[in-house]
Design an enzyme around this catalytic site. Sequence first.
Site, PDB file in Angstrom:
ATOM      1  N   CYS A  40     -14.983  41.490 -47.440  1.00 54.80           N
ATOM      2  CA  CYS A  40     -15.094  41.922 -48.835  1.00 54.80           C
ATOM      3  C   CYS A  40     -15.890  43.214 -48.964  1.00 54.80           C
ATOM      4  CB  CYS A  40     -15.747  40.828 -49.671  1.00 54.80           C
ATOM      5  SG  CYS A  40     -14.773  39.316 -49.786  1.00 54.80           S
ATOM      6  N   GLU A  86     -18.385  35.192 -55.209  1.00 56.20           N
ATOM      7  CA  GLU A  86     -18.414  36.381 -54.346  1.00 56.20           C
ATOM      8  C   GLU A  86     -16.979  36.849 -54.239  1.00 56.20           C
ATOM      9  OE1 GLU A  86     -17.567  38.570 -51.495  1.00 56.20           O
ATOM     10  OE2 GLU A  86     -18.366  37.092 -50.067  1.00 56.20           O
TER      11      GLU A  86
END
EC number: 1.2.1.3
Length: 506
Positions: A302, A263
Site C-alpha cells: 500500500c 488501512e
Amino acid sequence: MTKYARPGTADAIMSFQSRYDNWIGNEWVAPVKGQYFENPTPVTGQNFCDVARSTAEDIELALDAAHAAAPAWGKTSVAERAIILNKIADRMEENLESIALAESWDNGKPIRETLNADIPLAIDHFRYFAGAIRAQEGSLSEINSDTVAYHFHEPLGVVGQIIPWNFPILMAVWKLAPALAAGNAIVLKPAEQTPVSILHLIGIIGDLLPAGVLNIVNGFGVEAGKPLASSPRIKKIAFTGETTTGRLIMQYASQNLIPVTLELGGKSPNVFFSDVLASNDDYQDKALEGFTMFALNQGEVCTAPSRALIQEDIFDEFLAMAAIRTKAVRQGDPLDTDTMIGAQASNDQLEKILSYIEIGKAEGAKVITGGERAELGGDLSGGYYVQPTVFTGNNKMRIFQEIFGPVVSVTSFKDYDEAIEIANDTLYGLGAGVWSRDGGVAYRAGRDIQAGRVWTNTYHQYPAHAAFGGYKQSGIGRENHLMMLSHYQQTKNLLVSYAQKAQGFF
C-alpha cells in the site's frame, strides 16, 4: 543460493493439506453449505488445495465460539496473555522456514523476503505487544480529598478482522497481536486470494490459545466478509484493503455504531532532491536502492513508492542510474533465495497491472525499462510475473493512480515548493519518501507532505514500535506502536467517593 523444494514434493520442509476447513473453537470445521474454492499458487498458476467457501452461517459459528471464549480471555491477567504471545513468537521462530515457504507458495513473493522480513517481523510484533501490554498502566486522578477517579483499560470483547492478500501473515499479525494482548476474542477472514498460509500458521500455534479466542473463516468478500463486518455481534472491525471496500466497511460498522480501523490505498511519492548525487558514495547507492523499492513485494504494498519525483537538474542522470539499478533486479523462482522479485498474488492482479501498463503507453508515457509480462518459461510459464517497469510521464496520467504492481511513474520538479505540491496532489496519504543530504530540507519536506508515514533517507521499514496509518483516503486509525492497544480497548472510569457524608442535594 538455496532453492527450496516445493511444498508436498520430495525433500520439502512442509506440505499443504489438499482441503482446508475453517478454524473455529480450536477445531477444523467444515463449511455449513459444504462448498470449497480452488486456491492456485501464483508461482505456477496451478491449483494446490481447496479452501472453505464460507457464508454467513459459518461466520455465526465462529462468533458463537468467540463469544464463549471472550469473557474468560478478557479477564486473563496481562502477564498470562504476554506469556502466551511470547510462546507464539517462539513457536513461529522454531518453524520459521516452514511458515516462510507456505507464505511464498500461497502469495508468490520471494522466499528471501518471507525468511528475512515478513515472518521475522511478525514474530517481533507478537513479542512487542507481549511487552507493551505488561507495561501499560491505568491512571487515577484526585478530584478532591475524598474523591478519586480510576481509569482501567478493558477489552472490547469480540472483534472482526479482514486481512489483505499482499502480506497475508504479517498483516494478520499486525491486527492479531494487539487485539490478543488487549484481551479480545477474534473472528478473522483472510483474503480469498491467499487463504491458506495463515491456516498453516494456525496449525503450528493454534494449541497455544484457549479455544475460541482466535477463529479463522475463509470465503469471498460478499459471502463472508460482509456478514462479519456488518454483524451486530462484533465490537470492532479492522480492515486492510482497497479504499472502495473500506467505504463499505465503514457503512456496515456505522449501522452498529462500532469503531473501525482502516488501512487503505496509497500512491506514495518518493522525492529525490538534487543533492542525492552530490557525491558517488554509500548515500547515493542507498538513494538508488530507495528508488528501486517500488519493486519490493512485486509492488504489492500500500505504501509502495510508485511515484518518483526527481529534481530537474539531476533528472536525466539519476533516472539513467535508477534504470540500471532496476534492470539488475533478479526475477525468477520465488523459492530461490537469490530471486528478488516473484509473482503477483493472483491472475486478476496480473491482468490489472498489465492493463495499466497498456494505458500508460496509450497516454504517451515513456517506458524506460520493463513494460511487459515476464515470461520465465519452464514450469514457471503459467505463473503471474510482471517485469519491473519504469515510466516517465506527469502526475495527471492514469499510471499515477494506484496500480499495486512493480510499476513506478517518474516525473520531475523544479524546486521545493513544486515537489511538495506534486507529492500532495493525490487522494491518498499513506506513505512517502524524502531523500536529501540536507537535514533541514528533509525535515521540512517530511512535515509538509500529507502522509501518515514519511520515510526519510530510507524506505520500507516496518518496525513494531512505529505508528503506521494514513491521511486522507488512505484510512482511519493507526496500526503498530503502543497506541494500537487503545484501538482494541475501552476505558472504564470508576469515580469513587470516600466521604462519609451525603452530597447535600436532597
